[in-house]
Enzyme design. Structure first.
Site, PDB file in Angstrom:
ATOM      1  N   ARG A   1       7.647 152.995   1.802  1.00 57.20           N
ATOM      2  CA  ARG A   1       8.900 152.889   2.549  1.00 57.20           C
ATOM      3  C   ARG A   1       9.816 154.011   2.081  1.00 57.20           C
ATOM      4  NH1 ARG A   1      10.338 146.536   2.592  1.00 57.20           N
ATOM      5  NH2 ARG A   1      12.285 147.398   3.353  1.00 57.20           N
TER       6      ARG A   1
ATOM      7  N   LYS B   1       6.616 131.564  15.533  1.00 55.12           N
ATOM      8  CA  LYS B   1       5.319 131.683  14.856  1.00 55.12           C
ATOM      9  C   LYS B   1       4.375 130.574  15.316  1.00 55.12           C
ATOM     10  CE  LYS B   1       6.833 133.937  10.566  1.00 55.12           C
ATOM     11  NZ  LYS B   1       6.814 133.871   9.093  1.00 55.12           N
TER      12      LYS B   1
ATOM     13  N   GLY C   1       9.110 137.427   9.566  1.00 58.93           N
ATOM     14  CA  GLY C   1      10.542 137.399   9.836  1.00 58.93           C
ATOM     15  C   GLY C   1      11.235 138.694   9.449  1.00 58.93           C
ATOM     16  N   ASP C   2      10.464 139.658   8.933  1.00 54.53           N
ATOM     17  CA  ASP C   2      11.038 140.922   8.478  1.00 54.53           C
ATOM     18  C   ASP C   2      11.423 141.833   9.640  1.00 54.53           C
ATOM     19  OD1 ASP C   2      11.103 140.490   5.836  1.00 54.53           O
ATOM     20  OD2 ASP C   2       9.446 141.810   5.291  1.00 54.53           O
TER      21      ASP C   2
ATOM     22  N   PHE D   1      24.583 148.704   4.575  1.00 52.68           N
ATOM     23  CA  PHE D   1      23.430 148.856   5.470  1.00 52.68           C
ATOM     24  C   PHE D   1      23.428 147.744   6.522  1.00 52.68           C
ATOM     25  CE2 PHE D   1      19.088 147.998   6.759  1.00 52.68           C
ATOM     26  CZ  PHE D   1      18.572 149.261   6.980  1.00 52.68           C
TER      27      PHE D   1
ATOM     28  N   ASP E   1       3.390 131.513   2.957  1.00 55.06           N
ATOM     29  CA  ASP E   1       3.815 131.014   1.643  1.00 55.06           C
ATOM     30  C   ASP E   1       5.176 130.356   1.640  1.00 55.06           C
ATOM     31  OD1 ASP E   1       5.629 133.604  -0.021  1.00 55.06           O
ATOM     32  OD2 ASP E   1       5.206 133.456   2.105  1.00 55.06           O
TER      33      ASP E   1
ATOM     34  N   ARG F   1      10.599 139.832  13.148  1.00 58.47           N
ATOM     35  CA  ARG F   1      11.789 139.004  13.329  1.00 58.47           C
ATOM     36  C   ARG F   1      11.448 137.688  14.035  1.00 58.47           C
ATOM     37  NH1 ARG F   1      15.704 139.313   9.901  1.00 58.47           N
ATOM     38  NH2 ARG F   1      16.648 141.335   9.689  1.00 58.47           N
TER      39      ARG F   1
ATOM     40  N   ASP G   1       1.520 135.552   7.664  1.00 54.20           N
ATOM     41  CA  ASP G   1       2.861 135.982   7.282  1.00 54.20           C
ATOM     42  C   ASP G   1       2.726 137.270   6.476  1.00 54.20           C
ATOM     43  OD1 ASP G   1       5.653 135.849   6.761  1.00 54.20           O
ATOM     44  OD2 ASP G   1       5.242 134.978   4.812  1.00 54.20           O
ATOM     45  N   LYS G   2       3.837 137.973   6.259  1.00 55.73           N
ATOM     46  CA  LYS G   2       3.768 139.224   5.502  1.00 55.73           C
ATOM     47  C   LYS G   2       4.303 139.055   4.083  1.00 55.73           C
ATOM     48  CE  LYS G   2       6.888 142.345   5.500  1.00 55.73           C
ATOM     49  NZ  LYS G   2       7.048 142.542   4.048  1.00 55.73           N
TER      50      LYS G   2
END
Length: 1193
Positions: free
Chosen positions: A652, A855, A734-735, A595, A875, A849, A426-427
């Protein structure tokens, strides 16, 4: 409970997109049909209609066993091991007259082995149950029949219950949002445990229920919800609310999912829609699997081989026994008259030799059973538990900040840690710290911010210098010339250092007016809410995302402090560059164009105190530069260059711009915008976006921001070490794609020289089909598009390989990036193999995503496709599926929830601890368990085959060579403790050398120490040892005087002499195999040999009725004989000579990886030279170095 004060900001009036009302879509027509049949009676869970539906309760269990299935299920787990099945059969047969030994000597060890393992499983599952009990007994307020909110436990909730959840509490079930502390029913939700994202999601209630905020107004609330059945889709919801005779469409905007958290909102009221295992987060979870290591599965195959050997030698013996028995009576003459063939039982009957041979076969199966080590499993269990204790107590994996050590939650998979081929990570919260920090910015073409990011520091270290190449991106020392700057109190979200604009010095810069506008945009263009501490006066900010919080904090630290926000105003305490004093300025807030992933920008329209209309905008460079006016591109080239350098540093970036508006232009636009916003057409969203797009043009560029999604400490170095060890890393997050790609660059998964293969469904054709609402056409077009993109990707890789082979250059590396929708189609059964082929040929893979189910499916695809060990690390609750699907699941015990840890096999506090867990403990555990198993088979074959050779010597009579208790104690006292010490303490190299030379880990990936040639080699060594022990012993002591009185060797003395040689040989073999001696190993090895003599002495002094053949055999026969001691020495030396010779040859001419490191360490050289490496190792290391060199570019 008294009603809390409500905030008067009505975001539904202010926001343009998030609070658009739900409308009936094509999906809503399916309500009541298959898959959309759920009915919820709101605030009426006790009525008969609700009771008939029999929905699940809210109790959740993640345990492997229950009180009812523990015994049958755990017994099934134990008897999946073929050796245990064999010993169960032998235990049953031991009660018959066929047994060559007593039943107790077989049944007792089996009960101990099975009982100990079941007890360990029970303890581990009880720990999971305690965590479930804690979660199920959390408290929540539910609306009672007395029309008040009363406290109850999560597990008591029912579908239809009306509950109240307060700020910073988790939602206990999937809820329909009715109202909140805000007048218009909006609330903020953190979905960290569901999709890994830390930014807040805005949810809003239907307008018709938003006023149901107090106990009195809820008293008469009755409604019916008809919606979709339980499913795992986190990103959609279809339903309708039937209330006061009308129907209202429901969407995901009104649904609050279990395990997400309420933020920035005092409270919400909601109705329970899905409970327990029907909730979406639990639908994404999978049952806790019964994981077995690859070594354990291979052990079963070895047992099959040994069992086949057992059957073979038993068959050979029984055939020979039958032939010899039949020959004992020939033409009425007795051949072996001393056996009394005229007076026999069924077990020895020359007249019925076939039956006697069959019964002898059963006896032989029990007699040679020592070939199969019954104590192997229990010894491994003991060793693994002790290994887990060392893992848990390793200070190198202790995280002091949170006081969390590493924790091995299961001991079944220790050796798997040393064989990991692919890590699926995961990130957010796993690779990163879940916090954004403002570190650099570019204003008016000038780069500000002198600090180096972690990525820049890692890059500088790899290049051998401490400087950054980018202009304006110099080292920390340059940016810390001012003591006032250097010794600031650390501020969360702000890691900016530049004396040129800090402490009000920006007023002296050449473009101070632009700097002022830049930080005003950061202070105004957001949706953050200031929260003032009444006691201290300190201001904190509640923001939708960490980025927004970082921008507002940066503006505050540089002189533009947001201190108040109302429905229509934003108030700043800002530094005026003309007077140099702090002044309060109020800006009238007119519109927020927030946004979204499709817009990639955010704007606000405000009116300042000078009555100027301003549009303030920030967004991605891909959409911002094309919106600049001709007069607004003065610093475009410099800004683009800075953005490129910031991106290379893993930051970023967002572009900041503004424009002034004419009153007439704004009036006309507002009319069009409000008309689009209140439209009831199906394309309302498109009209609103188009209207916003018209205003966000002709912008004037101010600059760009750069924030760091801060990696956890040591992540880049850890990933490099794992790459050197030959371990591949995939990121499943999921980002959004942009976020994931930035982190990919930050942690060196993606590099500038790497070609990217991006698979996405954002093509105009598919987007237009989606707007038409034809789902079948969209699905068909999407499948074809993905199929085409995968084929193109494979062709691109093949072409690059062919061109590199022709040019004899290193091949170009590829990085695969795929989004969630595309991944769903890629995992279709017709495309799965092609997708795997593409992914496995890429150096890095990032799946964006991704839902929890995706996953898990990707993890399963990699596990089955490669056939090698996979490790998943995450996590959050969204990672539970992949943690359970992988061969090994590692949970990060971070700040947010414990769901991942509860479902994991191992838990660590930081990603960087994975380096030590795998390269040190994994390598050691794999080596120890592999050596331990090989040695177990060696010692049992060496012992078991001496029984076979003796049987052959004695015409397969069924007479054991040894006393019953010699055989029973062989695996318990005389050879077990040294092998346990090997499994716990042995180290081929130290922990420092394991980390210094990561290629040592390749021994596990390539399964060198437990390959079939090595296993069969150890077995062959056992056979050779048994041959040497038996034949050398018998030929040395038979047919000559053994005692002083001239007596020759009898059965008892021969048995003791052979047994002594076996005990000495297998224990000295252990001494030769050990790499790292401790006093414990010395004590166990030499103590086991000494204990044999002590046992023989004590046992021999017992009554002959008990000691039988062992009565005083040592004191009266063996010890006084010099031949006994001489034969023991001769036989042991000869039996050890084959292995000693082989290892000497291997170490010199065909060394393994650890042999190379040991040799160089013994020579006290700091670095390994290529000259000493064999060609096969040189090739592997050269290939690894090439890959690392490309990674560092």
């Amino acid at each position: 409970m008294p009603r809390r004060p409500k905030r008067r900001i009505r975001f539904s009036k202010l926001y343009s997109f998030s609070c658009i009302k739900s409308s009936f879509r094509h999906d809503h027509s399916q309500i009541g049909q298959r898959g959309y049949s759920r009915i919820v009676y709101c605030n009426e869970p006790d009525i008969p209609e609700a009771a008939q539906l029999s929905y699940r309760g809210n109790y959740v269990s993640t345990t492997k066993y229950t009180a009812f299935n523990f015994i049958p299920k755990s017994l099934f787990e134990q008897f999946r091991r073929v050796a245990n099945i064999y010993f169960l059969i032998v235990a049953c047969l031991s009660f018959s007259p066929l047994a060559p030994f007593t039943a107790l000597s077989i049944v007792a060890p089996l009960l101990v082995v099975i009982g100990a393992t079941m007890a360990k499983e029970a303890v581990e599952d009880w720990r999971r149950r305690k965590q479930d009990i804690e979660a199920n007994n959390r408290k929540v307020n539910v609306y009672s029949r007395n029309y008040t909110f009363v406290e109850t436990r999560w597990k008591n909730l029912r579908v239809g219950d009306l509950i109240k959840v307060y700020k910073d509490e988790y939602f206990p079930a999937d809820l329909l949002l009715l109202s909140s502390s805000y007048d218009d029913g909006v609330c903020y939700v953190e979905t960290m445990n569901l999709d890994g994202e830390t930014n807040l999601k805005l949810k809003h209630a239907l307008e018709v229920t938003a006023n149901l905020q107090d106990e009195k107004s809820l008293q008469k609330f009755r409604a019916v919800v008809k919606c979709e059945d339980p499913n795992e889709n986190l990103y959609s919801f279809v339903g309708t609310l039937h209330y006061e005779g009308k129907e209202y469409p429901l969407s995901l905007q009104q649904i609050l999912l279990r395990d997400s958290k309420l933020k920035n909102t005092e409270y919400i009221c909601g109705v329970v829609i899905f409970t327990g295992h029907d909730t979406k987060v639990m639908q994404n979870a999978t049952d806790p699997p019964s994981k077995r290591s690859k070594i354990e599965r291979k052990m079963d195959k070895i047992i099959y081989i040994l069992f086949s050997t057992l059957v073979l030698i038993s068959f050979i013996g029984s055939v020979y026994f039958g032939i010899e028995t039949k020959r004992d009576i020939s033409d009425g003459e007795y051949r072996r008259w001393y056996l009394r063939p005229d007076n026999t039982t069924v077990f020895y009957d020359p007249r019925n030799a076939t039956i006697a041979a069959l019964l002898h076969f059963l006896t032989a199966l029990m007699l040679y059973g020592y070939l199969i080590p019954i104590s192997l499993y229990v010894s491994i269990e003991i060793v693994k538990v002790l290994q887990c204790i060392f893992i848990n107590q390793d200070q190198g994996m202790y995280y002091e900040e949170t006081d969390k050590p590493a924790h091995a939650r299961t001991s079944n998979l220790n050796e798997e840690l040393g064989q990991v081929d692919t890590i699926l990570s995961d990130k957010t919260g796993t690779l990163t710290c879940n916090s954004m920090e403002f570190v650099k910015c570019s204003i008016a073409g000038t780069a500000y911010g002198r600090g180096m990011t972690e990525v820049e520091r890692a890059l500088a270290r790899r290049r051998g210098n401490g400087e950054s190449e980018a202009d304006g991106l110099s080292s920390d020392l340059q940016g810390q010339q001012s003591d006032e700057v250097e010794y600031r109190q650390p501020i969360k979200g702000f890691n900016f250092r530049d004396e040129r604009i800090m402490n009000g010095n920006w007023v002296n810069e050449p473009h101070s007016d632009i700097i002022q506008k830049f930080f005003r945009v950061l202070a105004i263009c957001h949706t953050a809410i200031p929260d003032v501490d009444e006691d201290s006066g300190d201001i904190t900010y509640e923001a939708e995302s960490p980025d927004e919080a970082a921008f507002v904090i940066a503006a505050r630290e540089l002189g533009f402090e947001l201190f108040s926000r109302t429905q229509t105003t934003i108030s700043l305490d800002e530094l005026d560059y003309n007077s140099g004093k702090k002044v309060d300025r109020v800006y009238e807030l007119l519109h927020v164009l927030e946004f979204s992933s499709s817009r990639k920008r955010m704007s606000v329209i405000v009116r300042n105190e000078e009555n100027q209309l301003l549009l303030l905008c920030k967004g991605a460079d891909s959409v911002m530069f094309e919106r600049l006016s001709q007069d607004g591109t003065q610093f475009e080239a410099e800004t683009m260059d800075h953005i490129k350098r910031y991106s290379e540093a893993g930051l970023r970036t967002l572009v900041v711009a503004y424009r002034e508006l004419d009153e007439e232009e704004y009036r006309l636009w507002e009319e069009e915008f409000l008309k689009a916003k209140t439209s009831v057409d199906a394309d309302r969203d498109v009209l609103v976006e188009a209207a916003a797009d018209k205003m966000e043009r002709d912008l004037i560029l101010l600059g760009a921001t750069a924030v760091e999604d801060r990696l956890q400490k040591g992540v880049p170095e850890c990933i490099d070490k794992l790459a050197q060890a030959g371990i591949k890393l995939w990121v499943l997050t999921g980002d959004k794609m942009e976020t994931a790609v930035n982190i990919g660059y930050a942690c060196s998964l993606l590099r500038q020289d790497m070609k990217q293969i991006v698979i996405t469904l954002d093509s105009p054709d598919i987007l237009s089909l989606e707007k038409q609402g034809d789902k079948e056409a969209v699905a068909k077009a999407s499948l074809e598009s993905i199929k085409k993109q995968i084929k193109e990707g494979i062709a691109q890789i093949k072409s690059a390989k062919q061109s590199s082979d022709t040019a004899r250059e290193s091949s170009t590396e590829f990085g695969l990036i795929i989004d969630g929708k595309s991944l769903d189609y890629s995992l279709h059964k017709n495309l799965e193999r092609s997708f795997f082929e593409l992914a496995i040929n890429c150096a890095s893979v990032i799946c964006c995503r991704s839902s929890p189910k995706q996953k898990a499916r990707v993890t399963r695809l990699v596990k089955l496709g490669t056939g090698k060990t996979t490790l998943s690390i995450g996590d959050g609750a969204n990672d539970v599926g992949m943690l359970q699907e992988a061969d090994i699941g590692v949970g990060i015990s971070g700040a947010e929830g414990m769901q991942a840890v509860m479902a994991s096999d191992y838990a660590v506090a930081q990603f960087c601890f994975l380096e030590r867990l795998l390269l040190v403990h994994g390598h050691w555990c794999y080596r120890r368990i592999a050596m331990m198993i090989c040695y177990f088979f060696y010692k049992n074959i060496a012992f078991g085959f001496t029984l076979f050779w003796f049987e052959a010597y004695a015409s397969f009579s069924g007479q054991p060579a040894y006393n019953d208790w010699y055989m029973s104690f062989y695996n318990v006292f005389f050879t077990s403790l040294p092998v346990i010490a090997l499994g716990v303490f042995d180290q081929d190299v130290s922990a420092q050398l394991c980390l210094k030379y990561p290629f040592l880990y390749l021994e596990g990936i390539e399964d060198i120490l437990f390959s079939w040639p090595r296993i069969l080699g150890w077995m062959f060594n056992g056979v050779i040892s048994s041959l040497i022990i038996f034949f050398l012993t018998t030929n040395s002591v038979l047919n000559q005087a053994f005692r002083r009185d001239g007596q020759m060797v009898d059965l008892e003395v021969l048995g003791v002499t052979m047994y002594t040689c076996v005990v000495w040989t297998v224990n000295c073999q252990m001494a030769l195999s050990v790499n790292y001696f401790t006093w414990i190993q010395h004590f166990f090895i030499w103590g086991s040999i000494a204990f044999w003599y002590v046992f023989l002495l004590v046992y021999g002094y017992l009554s002959p009725a008990i000691s039988t053949t062992a009565y005083k055999v040592l004191t009266e026969a063996c010890a006084p004989s010099g031949l006994y001691w001489l034969v023991t020495l001769l036989v042991v030396v000869c039996a050890l000579l084959p292995y000693f010779s082989y290892r000497a040859f291997q170490t010199r001419f065909r060394p393994m990886y650890h042999d190379i490191v040991q040799k160089k360490y013994d020579n006290d050289e700091s670095e390994m030279s290529q000259e000493v490496l064999p060609n096969r190792v040189k090739g592997k290391l050269t290939h690894l170095r090439k890959k690392l060199k490309q990674r560092e570019l």
